[in-house]
Design a protein around this motif. Structure first.
Motif, PDB file in Angstrom:
ATOM      1  N   ILE A 204     -22.528 -20.679 -16.060  1.00  0.00           N
ATOM      2  CA  ILE A 204     -21.968 -20.563 -14.712  1.00  0.00           C
ATOM      3  C   ILE A 204     -21.249 -19.219 -14.634  1.00  0.00           C
ATOM      4  CG2 ILE A 204     -21.690 -23.002 -14.112  1.00  0.00           C
ATOM      5  CD1 ILE A 204     -18.774 -22.800 -15.143  1.00  0.00           C
ATOM      6  N   GLU A 205     -21.197 -18.679 -13.420  1.00  0.00           N
ATOM      7  CA  GLU A 205     -20.395 -17.481 -13.211  1.00  0.00           C
ATOM      8  C   GLU A 205     -18.978 -17.951 -12.887  1.00  0.00           C
ATOM      9  OE1 GLU A 205     -20.755 -14.053  -9.980  1.00  0.00           O
ATOM     10  OE2 GLU A 205     -22.519 -14.151 -11.314  1.00  0.00           O
ATOM     11  N   MET A 206     -18.005 -17.238 -13.430  1.00  0.00           N
ATOM     12  CA  MET A 206     -16.608 -17.556 -13.200  1.00  0.00           C
ATOM     13  C   MET A 206     -15.848 -16.276 -12.918  1.00  0.00           C
ATOM     14  SD  MET A 206     -15.879 -20.484 -16.122  1.00  0.00           S
ATOM     15  CE  MET A 206     -14.578 -21.328 -15.198  1.00  0.00           C
ATOM     16  N   VAL A 207     -14.802 -16.364 -12.097  1.00  0.00           N
ATOM     17  CA  VAL A 207     -14.000 -15.195 -11.743  1.00  0.00           C
ATOM     18  C   VAL A 207     -12.526 -15.515 -11.957  1.00  0.00           C
ATOM     19  CG1 VAL A 207     -13.290 -13.656  -9.857  1.00  0.00           C
ATOM     20  CG2 VAL A 207     -15.684 -14.340 -10.070  1.00  0.00           C
ATOM     21  N   ARG A 208     -11.808 -14.540 -12.450  1.00  0.00           N
ATOM     22  CA  ARG A 208     -10.353 -14.611 -12.582  1.00  0.00           C
ATOM     23  C   ARG A 208      -9.777 -13.524 -11.701  1.00  0.00           C
ATOM     24  NH1 ARG A 208      -5.809 -12.705 -15.463  1.00  0.00           N
ATOM     25  NH2 ARG A 208      -4.578 -14.389 -16.362  1.00  0.00           N
ATOM     26  N   GLU A 209      -8.961 -13.919 -10.736  1.00  0.00           N
ATOM     27  CA  GLU A 209      -8.394 -12.952  -9.762  1.00  0.00           C
ATOM     28  C   GLU A 209      -7.198 -12.238 -10.372  1.00  0.00           C
ATOM     29  OE1 GLU A 209      -9.622 -12.182  -6.788  1.00  0.00           O
ATOM     30  OE2 GLU A 209     -11.145 -13.750  -6.683  1.00  0.00           O
TER      31      GLU A 209
ATOM     32  N   GLY B 206     -19.408  -0.267 -23.242  1.00  0.00           N
ATOM     33  CA  GLY B 206     -18.224  -1.122 -23.221  1.00  0.00           C
ATOM     34  C   GLY B 206     -17.191  -0.776 -24.256  1.00  0.00           C
ATOM     35  N   LEU B 207     -16.126  -1.560 -24.209  1.00  0.00           N
ATOM     36  CA  LEU B 207     -15.099  -1.526 -25.240  1.00  0.00           C
ATOM     37  C   LEU B 207     -15.262  -2.778 -26.083  1.00  0.00           C
ATOM     38  CD1 LEU B 207     -11.951  -0.358 -23.239  1.00  0.00           C
ATOM     39  CD2 LEU B 207     -13.369   0.990 -24.808  1.00  0.00           C
TER      40      LEU B 207
ATOM     41  N   MET C  38     -15.882  -5.760 -23.533  1.00  0.00           N
ATOM     42  CA  MET C  38     -15.255  -5.639 -22.223  1.00  0.00           C
ATOM     43  C   MET C  38     -15.893  -4.483 -21.472  1.00  0.00           C
ATOM     44  SD  MET C  38     -11.317  -6.047 -23.538  1.00  0.00           S
ATOM     45  CE  MET C  38     -11.500  -4.658 -24.633  1.00  0.00           C
ATOM     46  N   PHE C  39     -16.119  -4.703 -20.171  1.00  0.00           N
ATOM     47  CA  PHE C  39     -16.736  -3.673 -19.347  1.00  0.00           C
ATOM     48  C   PHE C  39     -15.915  -3.426 -18.092  1.00  0.00           C
ATOM     49  CE2 PHE C  39     -20.478  -5.685 -21.412  1.00  0.00           C
ATOM     50  CZ  PHE C  39     -20.921  -4.584 -22.126  1.00  0.00           C
ATOM     51  N   ASP C  40     -15.950  -2.185 -17.647  1.00  0.00           N
ATOM     52  CA  ASP C  40     -15.370  -1.840 -16.359  1.00  0.00           C
ATOM     53  C   ASP C  40     -16.283  -2.395 -15.263  1.00  0.00           C
ATOM     54  OD1 ASP C  40     -13.683  -0.763 -14.454  1.00  0.00           O
ATOM     55  OD2 ASP C  40     -13.898   1.311 -15.133  1.00  0.00           O
ATOM     56  N   ALA C  41     -15.811  -2.369 -14.050  1.00  0.00           N
ATOM     57  CA  ALA C  41     -16.590  -2.847 -12.912  1.00  0.00           C
ATOM     58  C   ALA C  41     -17.908  -2.085 -12.804  1.00  0.00           C
ATOM     59  CB  ALA C  41     -15.778  -2.695 -11.631  1.00  0.00           C
ATOM     60  N   GLY C  42     -18.961  -2.802 -12.386  1.00  0.00           N
ATOM     61  CA  GLY C  42     -20.231  -2.169 -12.117  1.00  0.00           C
ATOM     62  C   GLY C  42     -21.205  -2.094 -13.272  1.00  0.00           C
ATOM     63  N   ILE C  43     -20.853  -2.607 -14.425  1.00  0.00           N
ATOM     64  CA  ILE C  43     -21.777  -2.565 -15.573  1.00  0.00           C
ATOM     65  C   ILE C  43     -22.509  -3.894 -15.727  1.00  0.00           C
ATOM     66  CG2 ILE C  43     -21.982  -2.249 -18.070  1.00  0.00           C
ATOM     67  CD1 ILE C  43     -19.625  -0.259 -17.837  1.00  0.00           C
TER      68      ILE C  43
ATOM     69  N   ALA D 136      -8.531 -10.044 -24.472  1.00  0.00           N
ATOM     70  CA  ALA D 136      -9.571  -9.424 -23.648  1.00  0.00           C
ATOM     71  C   ALA D 136      -9.076  -9.185 -22.216  1.00  0.00           C
ATOM     72  CB  ALA D 136     -10.835 -10.275 -23.648  1.00  0.00           C
ATOM     73  N   ILE D 137      -8.374 -10.163 -21.653  1.00  0.00           N
ATOM     74  CA  ILE D 137      -7.814 -10.013 -20.301  1.00  0.00           C
ATOM     75  C   ILE D 137      -6.821  -8.846 -20.288  1.00  0.00           C
ATOM     76  CG2 ILE D 137      -6.314 -11.106 -18.579  1.00  0.00           C
ATOM     77  CD1 ILE D 137      -7.691 -13.813 -19.417  1.00  0.00           C
ATOM     78  N   ALA D 138      -5.962  -8.791 -21.288  1.00  0.00           N
ATOM     79  CA  ALA D 138      -4.992  -7.700 -21.393  1.00  0.00           C
ATOM     80  C   ALA D 138      -5.704  -6.365 -21.598  1.00  0.00           C
ATOM     81  CB  ALA D 138      -4.012  -7.966 -22.538  1.00  0.00           C
ATOM     82  N   GLY D 139      -6.788  -6.371 -22.358  1.00  0.00           N
ATOM     83  CA  GLY D 139      -7.558  -5.148 -22.604  1.00  0.00           C
ATOM     84  C   GLY D 139      -8.219  -4.624 -21.348  1.00  0.00           C
ATOM     85  N   ILE D 140      -8.710  -5.529 -20.507  1.00  0.00           N
ATOM     86  CA  ILE D 140      -9.295  -5.118 -19.216  1.00  0.00           C
ATOM     87  C   ILE D 140      -8.219  -4.449 -18.360  1.00  0.00           C
ATOM     88  CG2 ILE D 140     -10.215  -5.997 -17.018  1.00  0.00           C
ATOM     89  CD1 ILE D 140     -12.410  -6.228 -19.011  1.00  0.00           C
ATOM     90  N   LYS D 141      -7.049  -5.051 -18.330  1.00  0.00           N
ATOM     91  CA  LYS D 141      -5.933  -4.517 -17.528  1.00  0.00           C
ATOM     92  C   LYS D 141      -5.490  -3.144 -18.056  1.00  0.00           C
ATOM     93  CE  LYS D 141      -2.593  -4.617 -14.477  1.00  0.00           C
ATOM     94  NZ  LYS D 141      -2.898  -4.297 -13.079  1.00  0.00           N
ATOM     95  N   SER D 142      -5.277  -3.039 -19.356  1.00  0.00           N
ATOM     96  CA  SER D 142      -4.732  -1.797 -19.905  1.00  0.00           C
ATOM     97  C   SER D 142      -5.751  -0.661 -19.960  1.00  0.00           C
ATOM     98  CB  SER D 142      -4.127  -2.038 -21.294  1.00  0.00           C
ATOM     99  OG  SER D 142      -5.119  -2.452 -22.198  1.00  0.00           O
ATOM    100  N   ASN D 143      -7.031  -0.972 -20.122  1.00  0.00           N
ATOM    101  CA  ASN D 143      -8.034   0.083 -20.236  1.00  0.00           C
ATOM    102  C   ASN D 143      -8.722   0.436 -18.923  1.00  0.00           C
ATOM    103  OD1 ASN D 143      -8.423   0.827 -23.262  1.00  0.00           O
ATOM    104  ND2 ASN D 143      -8.144  -1.396 -23.223  1.00  0.00           N
ATOM    105  N   PHE D 144      -8.880  -0.543 -18.042  1.00  0.00           N
ATOM    106  CA  PHE D 144      -9.605  -0.306 -16.792  1.00  0.00           C
ATOM    107  C   PHE D 144      -8.728  -0.484 -15.552  1.00  0.00           C
ATOM    108  CE2 PHE D 144     -13.033  -2.256 -19.602  1.00  0.00           C
ATOM    109  CZ  PHE D 144     -13.520  -1.031 -20.025  1.00  0.00           C
ATOM    110  N   ASN D 145      -7.478  -0.918 -15.766  1.00  0.00           N
ATOM    111  CA  ASN D 145      -6.534  -1.185 -14.680  1.00  0.00           C
ATOM    112  C   ASN D 145      -7.135  -2.127 -13.624  1.00  0.00           C
ATOM    113  OD1 ASN D 145      -3.997  -0.992 -13.500  1.00  0.00           O
ATOM    114  ND2 ASN D 145      -4.610   0.701 -12.174  1.00  0.00           N
ATOM    115  N   LYS D 146      -7.791  -3.169 -14.100  1.00  0.00           N
ATOM    116  CA  LYS D 146      -8.401  -4.152 -13.214  1.00  0.00           C
ATOM    117  C   LYS D 146      -7.792  -5.527 -13.496  1.00  0.00           C
ATOM    118  CE  LYS D 146     -11.814  -1.516 -11.406  1.00  0.00           C
ATOM    119  NZ  LYS D 146     -11.938  -0.360 -12.218  1.00  0.00           N
TER     120      LYS D 146
END
Length: 148
Positions: free
Chosen positions: A143-148, A47-48, A64-69, A98-108
Motif C-alpha cells: 500500500i502507499e502511505m504518506v506521513r505529513e 539516494g542517501l 532515503m530520497f528527495d522528492a521526485g525520485i 530515516a524520518i529525521a534524515g529526510i528532514k535534516s538532509n532534504f528539509n522535507k
C-alpha cells in the motif's frame, strides 16, 4: 547496546559498506521473502543510505530520497532489519532515524512510502496513513502511505 547510525550518499559508501547493505537486502527481500526481483533498480546512486551497525555489522538499513525520485514527495525505501535482530525492535529506531534524515538532509516533512501491507500498523505507529488501495509489487501486497 545501541545501534551506531550513519547516513551516506552513494559515492561515499565504502566497498565493504555497499557489499554489506546489498547482502542484507538480498538476505531479506530475495531469500527470506522468497521473491525474485531486481533489487538494483538504478535508484541507489540517487539516494542517501542510512546504515545501522551493531558490533561492526550492518543490521539495519533504509534508503532515503528527495522528492521526485521515487514519489512526488520525499521517500523512504528498502527498510530492513536483519532477521536475528528483529526482537530488539530496531525497526522503530530505523524509521525514526530515516524520518529525521529526510528532514535534516532534504528539509522535507511530507514522506511517501510503498509499504508491505502486513507492516501497515507498524508504519501507522510512526504517523503514516494509507493513501492507496492494495497493489501487488513483485507478488507481495503493498500500500502507499504518506506521513505529513
Amino acid at each position: 547496546m545501541e545501534l551506531k547510525w550513519k547516513i551516506k550518499p552513494f559515492e561515499a559508501l565504502t566497498v565493504h559498506e555497499l557489499y554489506d547493505l546489498l547482502q542484507l537486502r538480498s538476505e531479506v527481500f530475495v531469500v527470506e521473502q522468497n521473491c525474485v526481483y531486481l533489487d538494483l533498480d538504478g535508484k541507489d546512486k540517487k539516494g542517501l543510505h542510512l546504515i545501522g551497525e551493531y558490533d561492526g555489522k550492518t543490521v539495519a538499513y533504509a534508503r532515503m530520497f528527495d522528492a521526485g525520485i521515487s514519489f512526488d514527495n520525499a521517500s523512504i525505501g528498502r527498510v530492513v532489519v536483519a532477521t536475528h535482530y528483529r526482537d530488539r525492535k530496531w525497526g522503530h529506531d530505523l524509521i525514526r532515524e530515516a524520518i529525521a534524515g529526510i528532514k535534516s538532509n532534504f528539509n522535507k516533512d511530507k514522506i511517501t512510502i510503498g509499504a508491505q501491507l502486513y507492516l501497515k500498523k507498524f508504519y501507522e505507529s510512526h504517523g503514516f496513513v494509507q493513501t492507496s488501495e492494495m497493489y501487488l509489487e513483485d507478488d507481495i501486497p503493498h500500500i502507499e502511505m504518506v506521513r505529513e
